[in-house]
Design an enzyme around this catalytic site. Structure first.
Site, mmCIF file in Angstrom:
data_model
loop_
_atom_site.group_PDB
_atom_site.id
_atom_site.type_symbol
_atom_site.label_atom_id
_atom_site.label_comp_id
_atom_site.label_asym_id
_atom_site.label_seq_id
_atom_site.Cartn_x
_atom_site.Cartn_y
_atom_site.Cartn_z
ATOM 1 N N GLY A 41 0.623 -1.014 0.423
ATOM 2 C CA GLY A 41 -0.021 -0.182 0.432
ATOM 3 C C GLY A 41 0.864 0.828 -0.230
ATOM 4 O O GLY A 41 2.365 0.930 0.261
ATOM 5 N N GLY A 43 -0.657 4.692 0.596
ATOM 6 C CA GLY A 43 -1.245 5.876 1.276
ATOM 7 C C GLY A 43 -0.102 6.660 1.980
ATOM 8 O O GLY A 43 0.204 6.383 1.890
ATOM 9 N N LEU A 44 -1.816 7.749 2.840
ATOM 10 C CA LEU A 44 -0.792 8.169 3.862
ATOM 11 C C LEU A 44 -0.077 7.076 4.655
ATOM 12 O O LEU A 44 1.041 7.334 4.730
ATOM 13 C CB LEU A 44 -1.817 8.611 4.649
ATOM 14 C CG LEU A 44 -2.204 9.850 3.607
ATOM 15 C CD1 LEU A 44 -3.284 10.779 4.519
ATOM 16 C CD2 LEU A 44 -1.299 10.469 3.141
ATOM 17 N N GLY A 46 0.896 3.604 4.473
ATOM 18 C CA GLY A 46 1.748 2.452 3.476
ATOM 19 C C GLY A 46 3.204 3.870 2.602
ATOM 20 O O GLY A 46 4.317 3.779 2.978
ATOM 21 N N SER A 285 -17.298 16.935 1.602
ATOM 22 C CA SER A 285 -16.106 17.099 2.988
ATOM 23 C C SER A 285 -16.633 17.758 4.242
ATOM 24 O O SER A 285 -18.409 18.662 3.948
ATOM 25 C CB SER A 285 -15.480 18.262 2.303
ATOM 26 O OG SER A 285 -14.501 18.011 4.053
ATOM 27 N N ARG A 338 -19.843 12.652 13.459
ATOM 28 C CA ARG A 338 -20.830 11.617 11.934
ATOM 29 C C ARG A 338 -21.795 10.391 12.305
ATOM 30 O O ARG A 338 -22.454 10.668 11.420
ATOM 31 C CB ARG A 338 -19.094 11.168 10.826
ATOM 32 C CG ARG A 338 -18.908 12.299 10.642
ATOM 33 C CD ARG A 338 -17.578 11.530 9.903
ATOM 34 N NE ARG A 338 -16.521 12.552 9.316
ATOM 35 C CZ ARG A 338 -15.856 12.407 8.485
ATOM 36 N NH1 ARG A 338 -15.276 10.823 8.100
ATOM 37 N NH2 ARG A 338 -15.041 13.370 8.014
ATOM 38 N N HIS A 409 -18.047 5.327 4.340
ATOM 39 C CA HIS A 409 -16.980 5.364 3.896
ATOM 40 C C HIS A 409 -15.524 5.225 4.701
ATOM 41 O O HIS A 409 -14.528 5.923 4.079
ATOM 42 C CB HIS A 409 -17.404 7.531 4.633
ATOM 43 C CG HIS A 409 -16.398 7.730 4.565
ATOM 44 N ND1 HIS A 409 -15.886 8.393 3.945
ATOM 45 C CD2 HIS A 409 -15.131 8.943 5.470
ATOM 46 C CE1 HIS A 409 -14.706 10.070 3.366
ATOM 47 N NE2 HIS A 409 -14.966 9.817 5.023
ATOM 48 N N ARG A 443 -14.897 6.980 14.333
ATOM 49 C CA ARG A 443 -13.972 7.842 13.411
ATOM 50 C C ARG A 443 -14.279 9.699 13.678
ATOM 51 O O ARG A 443 -15.210 9.951 12.895
ATOM 52 C CB ARG A 443 -12.830 7.802 12.413
ATOM 53 C CG ARG A 443 -11.775 8.757 12.017
ATOM 54 C CD ARG A 443 -11.406 8.431 11.288
ATOM 55 N NE ARG A 443 -11.676 7.942 9.499
ATOM 56 C CZ ARG A 443 -12.206 9.717 8.735
ATOM 57 N NH1 ARG A 443 -11.674 10.508 9.593
ATOM 58 N NH2 ARG A 443 -12.861 9.003 8.219
ATOM 59 N N LEU A 449 -6.111 11.087 8.232
ATOM 60 C CA LEU A 449 -5.273 11.405 7.701
ATOM 61 C C LEU A 449 -4.149 11.445 8.526
ATOM 62 O O LEU A 449 -3.032 10.485 8.913
ATOM 63 C CB LEU A 449 -5.742 13.390 7.195
ATOM 64 C CG LEU A 449 -6.040 12.896 6.139
ATOM 65 C CD1 LEU A 449 -6.450 14.315 5.723
ATOM 66 C CD2 LEU A 449 -6.377 11.886 5.130
#
Lengths: 647, 251
Positions: A41, A43-44, A46, A285, A338, A409, A443, A449
């Protein structure tokens, strides 16, 4: 029975990480060169981990399924990243970020991990600025902040509505630098299909080259999976099309525990579903809730007229609008977490006040913000999001309120990891969304992030050394070992089985059915009967999958349908696991809402006496119910309370 | 109710890099104008699979216009006829009943075809690897607010940084030049104090790599910026030229 040892360091909460680092074992520079690490991975989590491990001098092999590391789905994160900098002087601190995250997660996250996350959050911002991430700034040249759900301070750093993109490109830049230096070998368009275990330790992977279709073997001293979440189990989600939970399932089958699978986040502000052909849902967002006000008509007849197209939202008078979040949660208003916002939207729509042609939508209105700040200011803050909305829906959100509805999500659940981010398999680490550790049952916005980069830049590069320090004598592995042979054989057999079904149904058509089951019974509202039905229906769908699937083309070449089929096979496993977990957890907490367990005014009713634990599921073999293990959660620094966003 | 249209597609099919490709024609009926272009292709692929044929291969992932994975040269335009969107955000309402839509892969020496509409863009990664970064290791960074950066510079750097690396600029350019892509990255860092240190070295290394990989020269036609789905500006190229000349003068 394996006892789950979370390896939380000794000492007071605020000193645990410092103590850990002071006493952990390290690997000296000469030995680092002799150690191989596989990172799956980019992404942020990995990407940042591969780059940082490369900088430290380890030899890293980094895989991604896309054509470039920069495509990983972290790139789509819009709103921002949290940090406890307190640049706004509004009372923020490491403790408050920690507290908000634990509370937002409805007291189902591990205290020590979350405190560490809050501690390193500030380093992330420093690191990203040094990399050239163009965060938004004020006229004085200092960094700007905004606020997100579940917080009463402004601690979110952002780069327009493209924060994930900029942070990922930052990690990608650092990664690219290490590729150039030769410390990281990049393998793009590769998909991991199995984990290889030698003498009880994770020692390699079987991957499929997606262009040639060939299976390949790679060995290493440790394996790090950073493969994101399994939100696509719902078919329609805000995840990218290729996002999947397959690596988690592979590790689960090899003995890694799967933690809290039922904890999935349904995000409140997405563009509503509009047709059967639809392939994905687009997120709007959370930052929009800073200035947008959420409402539905107060009168059922107005909602009805809107659904029939006889009335426009702009024609509804102010006094006839129900700003239901502001009404129910005066203290946090439109910025409740959320899970709370999603459930409130569902409640209004179920009660008959929903808008849009399907009645499954609520309004997110900027007219008041435009009046207060001017159109230009609103455009500066949210311009790209408004443009995206207009391109998709063909309506101008400056003139008429946006329509939004909740959608799958993010998944808080994932592979169980200890304080060192190691799974129950020695040498197998899980970071970012792929693990379960920091977000409990829900979360908070702008925290994904933060967690991805915390794990990749600042946590794993330390903790992995504690594991590797006694591996320095272990020579590089040959991929001719029988363990590799056997794993590859297994993958081959699995592929052949699917290719040979030669039925009538496309992968997508079956995946859509799974999505319906999951959304209806394992979605925003769950109950015993529904969950039991879901398990039965998933079993029936599995039969369809194994008897009527059709994959055109061949296995030993590029074959997109085969890729999707392998992922769907694993989603069927995850879907059932989610239902088991949701059935077991007879309480409501965060994103997990059991309809049987709610307060008189419809809020989630936790049961701390019986369920204050992480549910960890151990694979017991095909067709067998997984076994449940519990990691009890102890809160030392925080007083556990009923979540309250009203006062 | 949704409005629907009937369309004819002419799609480039090519089995692999070396195979000879050709256009194939497909008819699609009842496509909702609210569906996206890629969802229309999903419908086509579902139809092909049901007929026992191999689906059309194309790159896509986030379907939100940000990952840069989707491509497609549609009726002579990278990312299709709409402005400032990627193919995944192009919607069928931009087309009419009876339209014939031609779909080709990016065509450039730098981006060889893998299959059908999927191309190999690893050249872009190689250009970034040549110098598209600020050389800082993790850890030891100073406080994020230690250096103030004028809002105007930060905003401008952000505009340059919004490039998604999709390759439309190359596909649009008659010379197959990657100047817009390279200049956007060079500009982002050149505009920020933390990037200035290596500005000359970076411009030189990235341009050299671009030339080495077979991308063409820039002749200022401006097609790249006109077709860019993220509206990355031509002024980036001007800035790259300045940085490049400065670097050469230092040599």
């Amino acid at each position: 029975m394996t006892k789950l040892d979370s390896k939380i360091p000794e000492g007071p909460l605020s000193e645990k990480w410092t103590n850990y680092k002071a006493h952990q074992k390290l690997v000296n520079p000469a030995n680092k060169r002799r150690l191989d690490i596989i990172v799956v991975g980019t992404g942020l989590a990995g990407g940042s981990a591969a780059a940082t491990l490369g900088e430290l001098g380890f030899k890293v092999i980094n895989f991604c399924i896309q054509d470039s590391p920069r495509r990983a789905h972290s790139i789509a994160a819009q709103g921002g990243i949290n940090a406890a900098k307190n640049y706004q002087n509004d009372g923020d601190s490491v403790y408050r970020l920690f507290y908000d995250t634990i509370k937002g997660g409805d007291y189902r996250a591990r205290e020590a991990n979350v405190y560490r996350l809050a501690e390193v959050s500030n380093n992330i911002i420093d690191q990203c600025v040094a990399q050239g991430v163009p965060f938004a700034r004020e006229y004085g040249g200092l960094l700007d902040n905004r606020s997100f759900g579940g917080a009463q301070v402004s601690r979110t750093f952002y780069a327009k509505g493209q924060t994930g993109q900029q942070l990922l490109l930052g990690a990608y830049s650092s990664l690219s630098r290490q590729v150039k230096k030769g410390n990281v070998v990049l393998k793009t368009r590769y998909e991991m299909l199995d984990l290889v275990i030698v003498d009880g330790r994770a020692r390699g992977v079987i991957v499929r080259n997606l262009v040639t279709g060939k299976l390949e073997r790679y060995s290493a001293h440790a394996v790090v999976v950073a493969t994101g979440g399994y939100g696509n189990v719902y078919f329609l989600s805000t995840n990218a099309m290729a996002s999947n939970g397959s690596v988690a399932v592979q590790c689960y089958r090899k003995g890694a525990y799967f933690a809290n699978p039922a904890f999935a986040q349904i995000h409140p502000t997405c563009i509503p579903v509009h047709g059967e052909y639809q392939s994905k849902l687009t997120l709007m967002s959370e930052s929009l809730r800073n200035d947008g006000r959420i409402w539905v008509p107060k009168k059922k007849e107005d909602a009805e007229a809107i659904r029939q197209g006889k009335l426009k939202p702009t024609q509804i008078k102010e006094e006839d609008r129900d700003y239901y979040l502001e009404r129910r949660y005066p203290a946090f208003g439109n910025l409740v977490p959320r899970d709370v916002a999603s459930r409130a939207a569902k409640e209004r729509c179920d009660a008959g006040y929903g808008v849009g042609s399907t009645g499954l939508a609520v309004y997110l209105d900027f007219s008041e913000a435009i009046q207060r700040l001017g159109r230009e200011a609103v455009e500066a803050r949210y311009g790209n999001l408004f443009q995206m909305y207009e391109k998709i829906v063909d309506e101008n959100p400056y003139e008429t309120p946006m329509m939004i509805f909740p959608a799958s999500h993010y998944t808080m659940g994932g592979l169980w990891v200890d304080y060192e981010l190691m799974t129950t398999i020695p040498g197998l680490f899980a970071i970012g969304e792929a693990n379960f550790s920091d977000h409990g049952a829900n979360r908070l916005g702008a925290s994904a992030l933060m967690q991805g980069l915390a794990d990749g830049y600042f946590v794993l590069p330390y903790t992995i050394q504690n594991y590797l320090s006694d591996q320095i004598q272990v020579p590089r592995f040959s991929t001719d070992l029988p363990e590799f042979e056997e794993a590859e054989k297994g993958v081959k057999a699995r592929i052949e089985r699917l290719m040979n079904i030669k039925g009538h149904r496309s992968v997508d058509s079956i995946h859509k059915e799974l999505g319906h089951i999951m959304w209806n019974y394992v979605g925003m509202g769950r109950n015993k009967a529904g969950l039991e039905l879901a398990i039965k229906k998933i079993d029936e769908l599995k039969e369809v999958f194994y008897s009527d699937l059709r994959i055109p083309g061949a296995a030993d070449t590029l074959n997109v349908e085969l890729e999707k089929a392998l992922r769907l096979e694993d989603f069927l496993v995850i879907g059932k696991l989610m239902a088991y977990d949701a059935l077991n957890r007879e309480e409501s907490c965060g994103g997990h809402f059991r309809e049987e367990y709610q307060t008189p005014d419809g809020e989630a009713q936790r049961n701390d006496k019986d369920y204050m634990y992480v549910s960890c599921w151990k694979y017991e073999g095909k067709g067998k119910k997984p076994e449940l293990f519990k990691e009890e959660l102890n809160y030392e620094a925080i007083k556990v309370q009923q979540r309250n966003y009203k006062q | 109710m949704d409005k629907t249209i009937d369309i004819t597609l002419k799609i480039w099919r090519q089995h692999d890099r070396k195979a000879k490709g050709a256009f194939e024609t497909y008819n699609l009926k009842g496509i909702s104008t609210d569906s996206s272009f890629l969802e229309m292709l999903d419908v086509l692929n579902e139809q092909l699979i049901n007929e026992g044929k191999e689906p059309v291969v194309f790159d896509h992932d986030c379907r939100e216009g940000i990952c840069g994975m989707c491509s497609l040269y549609i009726n002579g335009h990278p990312h299709g006829p709409d402005t400032a969107v990627t193919t995944c955000q192009l919607h069928m309402r931009k087309f009419h009943n009876g339209d014939v839509i031609t779909i080709e892969p990016w065509r450039s020496a730098g981006f060889p075809v893998i299959r059908d509409l999927m191309v190999d863009r690893t050249a872009f990664d190689q250009i970034i690897q040549a110098g598209g970064y600020i050389s800082v290791n993790c850890g030891g960074a100073q406080d994020a607010n230690a250096v103030r950066i004028p809002k105007k510079d930060a905003d401008e750097a952000m505009d340059s940084a919004s490039c998604i690396g999709c390759g439309a600029c190359v596909a649009a350019c008659k010379n197959g030049s990657a100047m817009l892509f390279v200049s956007a990255k060079v500009s982002q860092f050149a505009l920020l104090p933390q990037g200035r240190v290596e500005a000359a070295r970076r411009a030189r290394a990235m341009v050299a790599k671009m030339d080495e990989l077979g991308f063409g020269n820039c002749t200022n036609t401006g097609a790249c910026a006109a077709e860019c789905p993220k509206s990355v500006s031509l002024s980036n190229i001007a800035r790259l030229n300045r940085e490049f000349i400065k670097a050469k003068l230092k040599d």
